[in-house]
Design a protein around this motif. Structure first.
Motif, PDB file in Angstrom:
ATOM      1  N   VAL A   1     -20.553   3.609  29.792  1.00 18.70           N
ATOM      2  CA  VAL A   1     -19.245   4.198  30.073  1.00 18.70           C
ATOM      3  C   VAL A   1     -18.389   4.121  28.817  1.00 18.70           C
ATOM      4  N   ALA A   2     -17.788   5.237  28.440  1.00 19.20           N
ATOM      5  CA  ALA A   2     -16.833   5.286  27.329  1.00 19.20           C
ATOM      6  C   ALA A   2     -15.451   5.611  27.880  1.00 19.20           C
ATOM      7  N   LYS A   3     -14.425   5.138  27.210  1.00 16.92           N
ATOM      8  CA  LYS A   3     -13.055   5.335  27.680  1.00 16.92           C
ATOM      9  C   LYS A   3     -12.357   6.430  26.895  1.00 16.92           C
ATOM     10  N   ARG A   4     -11.229   6.867  27.410  1.00 14.31           N
ATOM     11  CA  ARG A   4     -10.417   7.848  26.704  1.00 14.31           C
ATOM     12  C   ARG A   4      -9.655   7.195  25.554  1.00 14.31           C
ATOM     13  N   LYS A   5      -9.239   8.014  24.630  1.00 13.58           N
ATOM     14  CA  LYS A   5      -8.559   7.522  23.434  1.00 13.58           C
ATOM     15  C   LYS A   5      -7.211   6.909  23.797  1.00 13.58           C
ATOM     16  N   GLY A   6      -6.959   5.720  23.243  1.00 19.91           N
ATOM     17  CA  GLY A   6      -5.674   5.067  23.413  1.00 19.91           C
ATOM     18  C   GLY A   6      -5.477   4.369  24.736  1.00 19.91           C
ATOM     19  N   THR A   7      -6.511   4.251  25.571  1.00 17.59           N
ATOM     20  CA  THR A   7      -6.369   3.585  26.860  1.00 17.59           C
ATOM     21  C   THR A   7      -6.823   2.135  26.750  1.00 17.59           C
TER      22      THR A   7
END
Length: 440
Positions: free
Chosen positions: A316-322
């Protein structure tokens, strides 16, 4: 005697004489505490280094031909793009890969737009036999922050893959999750094994089969008709779901009778040919069984003989800046909610990567060391210069750091080990400035 305090001295005198100074100090500290709680935390800093991969296929061409006809001309075009720092190219038989790296700090979206415009404007230069370029941007946010592994001694890799695919759909619904990938397992595949003897008997060529299967495995709009003041849409054909449906496809006509695919081939509904193998195992000393995932300990496979179990990993990868911590905790909560419902109880679930947990540990440790550094410096000033100087330093440093954290939050920065290290190092500069003010 004329006033020689200067700008800094005038500002200092204004704050010393003002009754609002204690309120400003208290407000700054409270804002800094709020910024620490609200700042997104992650392990790595948000370094903007736009990187873009460009893939080109040229089937049948040798590596030398790909280099001369595709790679070198494309490199010349890419060097014309403003902001490009490095270009790395790899030529292989039938394909070429070029990695374009821009200067640090270049706007990521602008870099992608410029590269796409350059590629699209030169499509007329694509050599015969080469495919249009496939452009894929890369960033630090593509690195997975969380990975969970499904393993079982009861189910084979194909079944684990299907369960992981269902779990993948659920994880994608978690807020701030950008990309979910499945590693390992075997996809479902309906294989058609042709019989050369039967094909020759029915006068069927292999090249005839692919177009027929493609046309049979699609759903098309055939028109519409009106009845009772309502309009009905008509769809023809449909998708193939089972091996029986694939076998019922008519592929030719021989002596005025239809030739079905099952007449000339053996059809198997099973798993694809394995391209890789994924197994998971843990020694007896570390094997423990949990019914629920936690944020500090993961369930491990239960195996009396400690053998390796078939496994599938979901990254799982997260969104930028979260916030990496919040994203990983939300994914864990989602998996716990699905345990026993979507995921059978005899499936072992193990967290094999959790950057949210490590980011929380490192940020808390660095925040503790920052407070420890402030206390140590204040005590040192008290022992060497006196309690009044110590009080000034003990107030100036936290207020400055608190306002720095507030500005970081307003500008969209994250709390990571690099920014916290920088704040710790800046304490020395703040102490020097405070000592100079005290001595003046």
């Amino acid at each position: 005697m004329p006033d020689r305090l200067g700008i800094a001295g005038g500002v200092a005198r204004a704050f010393i004489d003002s009754k609002l100074t204690p309120l400003i100090i208290a407000a700054s500290i409270l804002l800094g505490v709020g910024a620490v709680l609200l700042l997104p935390r992650e392990e790595e800093p948000q370094i903007i280094v736009p990187m873009i991969d460009v893939f080109v296929q040229m089937p049948g061409a040798s590596a030398k031909e790909v280099e001369q006809r595709v790679t070198k001309p494309m490199e010349k075009l890419l060097w014309e793009i403003p902001g490009v720092e490095y270009i790395y190219s790899t030529s292989a038989p039938g394909s070429a890969l070029t990695i374009v790296r821009f200067y640090v700090g270049q706007d990521e979206e602008q870099s992608i737009v410029r590269l796409n415009q350059k590629m699209f404007a030169n499509f007329d230069l694509i050599p015969a036999g080469a495919s249009p370029p496939l452009i894929k941007p890369r960033s630090i946010d593509d690195v997975p922050i969380f990975a969970v592994t499904l393993s079982s001694a009861r189910y084979d890799p194909a079944v684990l893959r299907r369960m992981a695919a269902e779990l993948e759909d659920q994880i994608k619904q978690v807020a701030d999750v950008s990309e979910v990938k499945i590693i390992g397992g075997q996809r479902r595949q309906i294989r058609v094994i042709l019989d050369a003897t039967k094909m020759a008997a029915f006068n069927v060529a292999p090249a005839m089969l692919a177009p027929v299967l493609q046309k049979s495995n699609q759903q098309l709009m055939s028109g519409s008709f009106a009845s009772d003041n309502r309009e009905f849409l008509v769809e023809s054909s449909g998708f193939l779901h089972t091996a029986e449906e694939v076998g019922d496809v008519v592929v030719a006509v021989y002596r005025d009778r239809p030739v079905y695919l099952r007449d000339i081939a053996t059809i198997e509904d099973g798993s694809e040919e394995p391209a890789d193998y994924v197994f998971f195992g843990m020694g007896a000393a570390g094997a423990k069984s949990d019914t629920e995932l936690t944020r500090t300990k993961a369930s491990a496979p239960v195996s009396e003989d400690n053998r390796l179990l078939p496994a599938v990993t979901i990254s799982v990868a997260k969104r930028k800046g979260t916030n990496a911590i919040q994203v990983s905790e939300a994914v864990i909560d989602k998996i716990n909610h699905l345990k026993g419902r979507l995921i059978p109880n005899d499936i072992n679930i193990t967290i094999t990567r959790n950057y949210g947990e490590t980011a929380l540990e490192k940020s808390n440790e660095l925040l503790f060391h920052m407070l420890l550094a402030i206390a140590s410096v204040s005590i040192l000033i008290w022992l060497t210069l006196g309690w009044r100087e110590c009080l000034i330093v003990a107030i100036a440093i936290p207020v400055t750091l608190a306002l720095t954290l507030v500005v970081s939050y307003l500008y969209g920065y994250t709390l990571n080990r690099v920014t916290l290290f920088a704040l710790i190092f800046s304490i020395g500069v703040l102490v020097d400035d405070a000592i100079v003010v005290v001595e003046n």
